[in-house]
Design a protein around this motif. Structure first.
Motif, mmCIF file in Angstrom:
data_model
loop_
_atom_site.group_PDB
_atom_site.id
_atom_site.type_symbol
_atom_site.label_atom_id
_atom_site.label_comp_id
_atom_site.label_asym_id
_atom_site.label_seq_id
_atom_site.Cartn_x
_atom_site.Cartn_y
_atom_site.Cartn_z
ATOM 1 N N UNK A 1 0.841 -1.205 0.000
ATOM 2 C CA UNK A 1 0.000 0.000 0.000
ATOM 3 C C UNK A 1 0.868 1.244 0.000
ATOM 4 N N UNK A 2 0.240 2.347 -0.386
ATOM 5 C CA UNK A 2 0.920 3.638 -0.422
ATOM 6 C C UNK A 2 -0.063 4.711 0.025
ATOM 7 N N UNK A 3 0.444 5.717 0.763
ATOM 8 C CA UNK A 3 -0.417 6.822 1.190
ATOM 9 C C UNK A 3 -0.440 6.998 2.693
ATOM 10 N N UNK A 4 -1.589 7.544 3.173
ATOM 11 C CA UNK A 4 -1.756 7.815 4.617
ATOM 12 C C UNK A 4 -0.581 8.627 5.128
ATOM 13 N N UNK A 5 -0.391 9.812 4.531
ATOM 14 C CA UNK A 5 0.790 10.626 4.820
ATOM 15 C C UNK A 5 0.480 11.823 5.699
ATOM 16 N N UNK A 6 -0.509 11.708 6.562
ATOM 17 C CA UNK A 6 -0.811 12.809 7.472
ATOM 18 C C UNK A 6 0.345 13.039 8.440
ATOM 19 N N UNK B 1 -4.249 14.846 -1.163
ATOM 20 C CA UNK B 1 -5.259 14.241 -0.294
ATOM 21 C C UNK B 1 -4.666 13.153 0.600
ATOM 22 N N UNK B 2 -3.500 12.626 0.230
ATOM 23 C CA UNK B 2 -2.815 11.669 1.108
ATOM 24 C C UNK B 2 -2.309 12.345 2.376
ATOM 25 N N UNK B 3 -2.015 13.646 2.285
ATOM 26 C CA UNK B 3 -1.425 14.375 3.407
ATOM 27 C C UNK B 3 -2.398 15.310 4.110
ATOM 28 N N UNK B 4 -3.436 15.760 3.401
ATOM 29 C CA UNK B 4 -4.368 16.755 3.955
ATOM 30 C C UNK B 4 -5.792 16.215 3.897
ATOM 31 N N UNK B 5 -6.357 15.902 5.057
ATOM 32 C CA UNK B 5 -7.691 15.312 5.088
ATOM 33 C C UNK B 5 -8.803 16.312 4.806
ATOM 34 N N UNK B 6 -8.473 17.582 4.681
ATOM 35 C CA UNK B 6 -9.498 18.594 4.399
ATOM 36 C C UNK B 6 -9.772 18.732 2.901
ATOM 37 N N UNK B 7 -9.011 18.030 2.067
ATOM 38 C CA UNK B 7 -9.153 18.212 0.620
ATOM 39 C C UNK B 7 -10.187 17.268 0.020
ATOM 40 N N UNK B 8 -10.013 15.980 0.213
ATOM 41 C CA UNK B 8 -10.901 15.023 -0.445
ATOM 42 C C UNK B 8 -10.590 14.921 -1.930
ATOM 43 N N UNK B 9 -10.926 13.784 -2.549
ATOM 44 C CA UNK B 9 -10.661 13.589 -3.968
ATOM 45 C C UNK B 9 -11.550 12.471 -4.515
ATOM 46 N N UNK B 10 -11.979 12.633 -5.771
ATOM 47 C CA UNK B 10 -12.766 11.606 -6.455
ATOM 48 C C UNK B 10 -11.847 10.794 -7.345
ATOM 49 N N UNK B 11 -11.974 9.457 -7.250
ATOM 50 C CA UNK B 11 -11.153 8.563 -8.056
ATOM 51 C C UNK B 11 -12.074 7.624 -8.841
ATOM 52 N N UNK C 1 -6.182 9.626 2.094
ATOM 53 C CA UNK C 1 -6.095 8.675 0.986
ATOM 54 C C UNK C 1 -4.975 7.666 1.232
ATOM 55 N N UNK C 2 -5.294 6.397 1.100
ATOM 56 C CA UNK C 2 -4.320 5.304 1.106
ATOM 57 C C UNK C 2 -4.766 4.321 0.036
ATOM 58 N N UNK C 3 -3.837 3.853 -0.801
ATOM 59 C CA UNK C 3 -4.174 3.017 -1.947
ATOM 60 C C UNK C 3 -3.492 1.662 -1.866
ATOM 61 N N UNK D 1 -4.930 4.214 -10.811
ATOM 62 C CA UNK D 1 -4.959 5.680 -10.785
ATOM 63 C C UNK D 1 -3.614 6.277 -11.190
ATOM 64 N N UNK D 2 -2.694 5.449 -11.642
ATOM 65 C CA UNK D 2 -1.418 5.958 -12.134
ATOM 66 C C UNK D 2 -0.367 6.192 -11.068
ATOM 67 N N UNK D 3 -0.570 5.633 -9.877
ATOM 68 C CA UNK D 3 0.417 5.796 -8.809
ATOM 69 C C UNK D 3 1.347 4.587 -8.685
ATOM 70 N N UNK D 4 1.202 3.638 -9.570
ATOM 71 C CA UNK D 4 2.123 2.511 -9.692
ATOM 72 C C UNK D 4 2.253 2.197 -11.169
ATOM 73 N N UNK D 5 3.478 1.896 -11.576
ATOM 74 C CA UNK D 5 3.711 1.575 -12.988
ATOM 75 C C UNK D 5 3.607 0.085 -13.245
ATOM 76 N N UNK D 6 3.669 -0.698 -12.160
ATOM 77 C CA UNK D 6 3.599 -2.142 -12.330
ATOM 78 C C UNK D 6 3.305 -2.794 -10.988
ATOM 79 N N UNK D 7 2.524 -3.872 -11.025
ATOM 80 C CA UNK D 7 2.297 -4.684 -9.833
ATOM 81 C C UNK D 7 2.966 -6.025 -10.066
ATOM 82 N N UNK D 8 3.996 -6.321 -9.279
ATOM 83 C CA UNK D 8 4.753 -7.558 -9.464
ATOM 84 C C UNK D 8 5.522 -7.866 -8.186
ATOM 85 N N UNK D 9 5.902 -9.109 -8.039
ATOM 86 C CA UNK D 9 6.634 -9.547 -6.848
ATOM 87 C C UNK D 9 8.125 -9.584 -7.123
#
Length: 472
Positions: free
Chosen positions: A149-154, A192-202, A215-217, A225-233
């Motif tokens: 996961x990525x995000x939750x940067x408060x 929106x990952x850092x500021x909870x007052x913003x909000x965002x539609x995905x 936001x945490x993804x 949503x374009x925040x990863x270029x590839x999902x792989x192990x």
């Protein structure tokens, strides 16, 4: 007279022993620091044959980004990038799994990644939360393993409580947004990952984060949503992405040296107060209750480890260490050569300045020093109370009693002279000297004048005072 001379010799011997002990403490401190400094010069444990062999492709470095994001991690990353550049590496993979850490350290790492000439890809093997997400966003590419996961940067404080300051949150959210824009990612999501007052539609994942949510993804969501270029192990997939599918790439994992790992541990905000407590309490106990040796050795070891960690991490230099040592010397001098507190105050200022200037964060250093000092007062007070009979004050206060039954007398007894006759050797005005039998005795009269060579008789004995009158 012998009794007083013997006591004076005892005090001098005690002072010599004390200075000898402090000298041994200083030598131990210098030897320990020299040993640790030598360890700091050991390079990171890298394979000696990290150049590609025949049939192997280019070199790619993997740098672990684990645990807490702090100044120690920044120095490790800096050394890893420098090593990779010297070895001609074609790319660097940041293997990220962290819940975050210090904002200023994350900003330094992000800036360093952006300024590097070596292509960088972030491989998120677990969590890239808070400061970890910011580091990942600064990489040119992001590869996420399934379940990561990525995000939750408060922004949170040291107790884990979320910071509400609009200025602080706005600044951090702006940095997150800038990192996303730099790599062509949607800046609204980063903000929106850092500021909870913003909000965002995905709409790509059919989710909306309303105001009040951070936001945490997941890996799949980040890909859509374009925040990863590839999902792989595995980091091998990250290397393939950055190398363009090069065959047989040589992957070198950067392993920090023992000194680097130790230094990072010693500069941890939770470890620093402990080291300072050990240092302050140990040295104070050795000064006020000398004779043990062990507290002093433990104390200088605590201070040596504190400065070693900050020295290896690049925060402290020889100047800060010299300033600290000068402070200790001034305090010792103050104990034996009182200067109305001038040397003592100067010593305390030097010690505090050395400790604070050696730290990466001044605020953290002051906090650690305050906690350590308060705790040290309690520890030293308890120790002094238990071993008060060995305190240094005993070396400057005469506690031995010179009793008569032990053979100590201030004046020889003269009661046997009462009624004895003698001859005045000097005029008595009213004091003088008379001869009784073969002894010369200092005497006084009751006030009258008696010439020399006159017969006198002892009429009164008062302690050491002998009173005579002339015989007619």
């Amino acid at each position: 007279m012998y009794g007083f001379t013997n006591l004076r010799h005892k005090k001098m011997a005690g002072g010599v022993r004390y200075f000898g002990l402090m000298k041994r403490m200083a030598i131990c401190c210098l030897m320990l620091f020299a040993l640790l400094q030598g360890a700091a010069g050991v390079p990171a444990a890298l394979a000696a044959d990290d150049q590609p062999k025949e049939g192997e492709g280019s070199v790619y470095y993997v740098v672990p980004v684990r645990n807490t994001i702090d100044n120690g991690l920044f120095n490790i990353i800096e050394r890893a990038f420098a090593e990779a550049e010297r070895k001609g590496a074609k790319g660097i993979v940041l293997d990220i799994n962290t819940l975050g850490g210090l904002v200023d350290s994350a900003l330094d790492i992000g800036e360093f990644i952006r300024s590097s000439q070596i292509p960088t890809v972030a491989h998120i093997s677990g969590k890239a939360a808070s400061a970890g997400s910011y580091i990942a966003l600064n990489a040119q590419k992001i590869v996420m393993e399934p379940g990561s996961s990525i995000g939750a940067a408060a922004v949170v404080d040291s107790s884990g409580k979320e910071v509400e300051s609009a200025k602080t949150v706005g600044f951090w959210a702006g940095e997150m947004r800038a990192a996303a824009e730099l790599r062509g990612r949607n800046p609204e999501i980063a903000q929106a990952m850092a500021d909870k007052t913003k909000g965002v539609d995905l709409p790509a994942i059919n989710r909306s984060f309303s105001k009040g949510e951070i936001v945490a993804l997941t890996a799949e969501e980040a890909l859509k949503v374009g925040y990863a270029d590839k999902v792989a192990s595995g980091v091998e997939e990250a290397v393939k992405l950055i190398s363009g599918g090069e065959a047989n790439p040589k992957i070198v994992t950067y392993a920090p040296s023992f000194a680097e790992k130790l230094a990072r541990f010693l500069t941890n905000p939770y470890v620093m107060p402990v080291l300072l407590l050990v240092g302050i309490a140990g040295v104070a106990i050795e000064i006020f209750v000398p004779g043990f040796g062990l507290p002093g050795l433990i104390g200088v070891t605590g201070f040596a480890l504190y400065f070693f960690g900050h020295y290896v991490e690049g925060f402290a230099g020889v100047e800060e260490i010299a300033l600290f040592v000068a402070g200790i010397v001034l305090l010792i001098i103050e104990v034996f050569l009182p200067s109305f507190g001038i040397l003592g105050i100067a010593g305390i200022v030097c010690i505090i300045s050395g400790v604070v200037l050696a730290a990466a964060n001044t605020e953290s250093a002051w906090l650690s020093l305050g906690i350590a000092f308060a705790a040290a007062i309690v520890v030293v007070a308890i120790f002094v109370k238990i071993f008060k009979h060995r305190g240094i004050w005993n070396k400057f206060i005469l506690r031995e009693q010179l009793k008569t039954e032990q053979g100590y007398v201030s004046n020889a007894p003269k009661e046997h002279l009462l009624g004895k006759e003698g001859v005045s050797l000097t005029p008595l005005r009213p004091a003088g000297t008379v001869k009784i039998h073969e002894d010369r005795i200092d005497v006084v009269t009751s006030g009258e004048f008696i010439e020399a060579d006159r017969k006198v008789v002892v009429i009164l004995i008062e302690g050491g005072r002998v009173v005579v009158r002339e015989l007619k």
